[in-house]
Design a protein around this motif. Structure first.
Motif, PDB file in Angstrom:
ATOM      1  N   ASP A 209      -3.564 -14.435   3.209  1.00 50.29           N
ATOM      2  CA  ASP A 209      -4.557 -13.580   2.558  1.00 50.29           C
ATOM      3  C   ASP A 209      -5.746 -13.294   3.462  1.00 50.29           C
ATOM      4  O   ASP A 209      -6.234 -12.166   3.540  1.00 50.29           O
ATOM      5  CB  ASP A 209      -5.040 -14.232   1.256  1.00 50.29           C
ATOM      6  CG  ASP A 209      -3.961 -14.231   0.187  1.00 50.29           C
ATOM      7  OD1 ASP A 209      -2.873 -13.697   0.449  1.00 50.29           O
ATOM      8  OD2 ASP A 209      -4.201 -14.771  -0.905  1.00 50.29           O
ATOM      9  N   ASP A 210      -6.258 -14.323   4.156  1.00 49.52           N
ATOM     10  CA  ASP A 210      -7.439 -14.119   4.992  1.00 49.52           C
ATOM     11  C   ASP A 210      -7.135 -13.212   6.178  1.00 49.52           C
ATOM     12  O   ASP A 210      -7.993 -12.450   6.633  1.00 49.52           O
ATOM     13  CB  ASP A 210      -8.012 -15.450   5.461  1.00 49.52           C
ATOM     14  CG  ASP A 210      -7.001 -16.268   6.249  1.00 49.52           C
ATOM     15  OD1 ASP A 210      -5.775 -16.098   6.018  1.00 49.52           O
ATOM     16  OD2 ASP A 210      -7.417 -17.083   7.090  1.00 49.52           O
TER      17      ASP A 210
ATOM     18  N   GLU B 110      -7.006  -9.534   4.977  1.00 50.49           N
ATOM     19  CA  GLU B 110      -8.339  -8.976   4.732  1.00 50.49           C
ATOM     20  C   GLU B 110      -8.907  -8.280   5.970  1.00 50.49           C
ATOM     21  O   GLU B 110      -9.781  -7.417   5.860  1.00 50.49           O
ATOM     22  CB  GLU B 110      -9.296 -10.080   4.285  1.00 50.49           C
ATOM     23  CG  GLU B 110      -8.998 -10.649   2.900  1.00 50.49           C
ATOM     24  CD  GLU B 110      -9.231  -9.645   1.794  1.00 50.49           C
ATOM     25  OE1 GLU B 110     -10.207  -8.870   1.891  1.00 50.49           O
ATOM     26  OE2 GLU B 110      -8.441  -9.624   0.831  1.00 50.49           O
ATOM     27  N   ARG B 111      -8.411  -8.635   7.142  1.00 51.67           N
ATOM     28  CA  ARG B 111      -8.893  -7.992   8.370  1.00 51.67           C
ATOM     29  C   ARG B 111      -8.621  -6.496   8.376  1.00 51.67           C
ATOM     30  O   ARG B 111      -9.287  -5.745   9.091  1.00 51.67           O
ATOM     31  CB  ARG B 111      -8.240  -8.629   9.594  1.00 51.67           C
ATOM     32  CG  ARG B 111      -8.521 -10.109   9.783  1.00 51.67           C
ATOM     33  CD  ARG B 111      -7.690 -10.666  10.928  1.00 51.67           C
ATOM     34  NE  ARG B 111      -7.804 -12.119  11.036  1.00 51.67           N
ATOM     35  CZ  ARG B 111      -7.070 -12.864  11.853  1.00 51.67           C
ATOM     36  NH1 ARG B 111      -6.142 -12.290  12.634  1.00 51.67           N
ATOM     37  NH2 ARG B 111      -7.230 -14.183  11.882  1.00 51.67           N
TER      38      ARG B 111
ATOM     39  N   ILE C  47      -9.191  -4.378   6.113  1.00 47.50           N
ATOM     40  CA  ILE C  47     -10.184  -3.588   5.387  1.00 47.50           C
ATOM     41  C   ILE C  47     -11.259  -3.048   6.318  1.00 47.50           C
ATOM     42  O   ILE C  47     -11.624  -1.869   6.272  1.00 47.50           O
ATOM     43  CB  ILE C  47     -10.817  -4.427   4.254  1.00 47.50           C
ATOM     44  CG1 ILE C  47      -9.745  -4.774   3.225  1.00 47.50           C
ATOM     45  CG2 ILE C  47     -11.962  -3.655   3.599  1.00 47.50           C
ATOM     46  CD1 ILE C  47     -10.241  -5.642   2.084  1.00 47.50           C
TER      47      ILE C  47
ATOM     48  N   SER D 133      -7.850  -1.816  -1.591  1.00 48.11           N
ATOM     49  CA  SER D 133      -7.275  -3.147  -1.437  1.00 48.11           C
ATOM     50  C   SER D 133      -6.890  -3.381   0.013  1.00 48.11           C
ATOM     51  O   SER D 133      -6.765  -2.433   0.809  1.00 48.11           O
ATOM     52  CB  SER D 133      -6.042  -3.289  -2.330  1.00 48.11           C
ATOM     53  OG  SER D 133      -5.015  -2.406  -1.894  1.00 48.11           O
ATOM     54  N   ALA D 134      -6.682  -4.643   0.349  1.00 52.83           N
ATOM     55  CA  ALA D 134      -6.292  -4.968   1.719  1.00 52.83           C
ATOM     56  C   ALA D 134      -4.943  -4.355   2.074  1.00 52.83           C
ATOM     57  O   ALA D 134      -4.733  -3.878   3.199  1.00 52.83           O
ATOM     58  CB  ALA D 134      -6.256  -6.479   1.899  1.00 52.83           C
ATOM     59  N   SER D 135      -4.000  -4.336   1.113  1.00 55.20           N
ATOM     60  CA  SER D 135      -2.679  -3.763   1.401  1.00 55.20           C
ATOM     61  C   SER D 135      -2.768  -2.262   1.605  1.00 55.20           C
ATOM     62  O   SER D 135      -2.086  -1.706   2.480  1.00 55.20           O
ATOM     63  CB  SER D 135      -1.701  -4.094   0.269  1.00 55.20           C
ATOM     64  OG  SER D 135      -2.165  -3.596  -0.976  1.00 55.20           O
TER      65      SER D 135
END
Length: 317
Positions: free
Chosen positions: A70-71, A74-75, A77, A84-86
């Motif tokens: 997950d972390d 987030e990069r 973004i 969303s990150a995806s």
């Protein structure tokens, strides 16, 4: 997080899906783009694909997945806001991949999803322009040219024998430790009808126009709108199976065309299905005509169960 990626590609200039040192591949291009966006070493990015296409084979409905912390996700973004990150990853890698790859979507996968093992079936289509087809040069990268007029009825009598659970050893090569046993659910040749864009089937759109209606006056009594769609007149072989062995579809096409040309009989084709020995009399048809059109999956609650079942080595029982 496991991400599902839906995509398409023109396989002409790729050395297949799978990453290979020194070769341009679909997997290699996408993994490199993901690694760049997420600031990872390319060796730490690994895609799992629904169907590993060979060199020159296309896909209009390919599916793959990737597992990302997950972390790290987030990069993607960065300076984007409200996404969303995806979705951020989708937007960024879409700009990085070459023009012969299209990324349709990147979404969080449901629990138990595996792009390869959860698939219930895969749909391939092989396109042929035979001697009675008006060939469109724009389709040359995705259609096989055959100068003969092919006997579609004979070809369909032949491929009917492939439906069901069979050992396709006379048409395919097994993966290491695998088999050539596959279950074909549908197989048929058909000619694409000459569908035209005419004033009668122009859709104006909008909620207030829930029917077909021509826009403006049709010059020349409407004949100016009579335009054949690009695939009109082509011969297509559609085959649906739970999975496919290496070269299976292209070899079935090659044998079908031999029957359609009158060089081989329907009985010869049926004997090849019933006797799974690869005798080498017909090779696979060229890759250019083959497209992975779609990958189907069961409902979310059955994904894990399907993945577990398909990992078992198949038998004819």
């Amino acid at each position: 997080m496991r991400l599902r990626i839906d995509l398409a590609y023109d396989g002409t200039d790729f050395h297949g899906w799978a990453r290979q040192n020194g070769q341009r591949t679909v997997q290699g291009e996408i993994e490199a783009a993901i690694a760049r966006v997420l600031r990872l070493d390319p060796s730490d990015v690994l895609l799992t694909v629904a169907g590993r296409t060979d060199a020159g084979v296309h896909a209009s409905g390919q599916v793959c997945h990737i597992d990302v912390d997950d972390d790290v996700l987030e990069r993607a973004i960065g300076h984007m806001s409200g996404v969303s990150a995806s979705e951020a990853l989708h937007r960024r890698i879409s700009r990085l991949v070459p023009s012969d790859i299209s990324i349709f979507s990147i979404e969080k996968a449901p629990e138990g999803f595996d792009a390869r093992f959860s698939a219930s079936d895969r749909v391939y289509v092989y396109r042929v322009a035979d001697g009675v087809t008006k060939r469109d040069p724009r389709l040359s990268r995705m259609v096989l040219r055959a100068d003969d007029v092919l006997d579609v009825n004979a070809m369909n009598r032949a491929v009917k024998a492939t439906i069901g659970l069979h050992d396709f050893g006379s048409f395919a090569l097994p993966n290491p430790g695998g088999t050539t046993i596959r279950e074909v659910k549908f197989a048929a040749w058909q000619r694409v009808p000459h569908v035209q864009l005419t004033p009668e089937n122009v859709y104006t759109g909008g909620a207030e126009h829930n029917s077909t209606q021509a826009v403006g006056a049709a010059p020349d009594g409407g004949h100016a709108y009579e335009i054949d769609f690009a695939e009109s007149g082509l011969l297509t072989f559609t085959i649906i199976a739970d999975a496919f062995a290496r070269n299976m579809v292209r070899s079935l096409v090659g044998a079908s065309i031999a029957v359609g040309r009158g060089k081989k009989s329907v009985d010869w084709f049926i004997d090849k299905v019933n006797d799974p020995e690869r005798e080498g009399l017909t090779g696979p048809a060229p890759a250019c005509g083959l497209t992975l059109e779609r990958v189907n999956y069961p409902s979310d609650e059955l994904l894990a169960e399907r993945a577990e079942a398909i990992r078992a080595v198949r038998t004819l029982r």
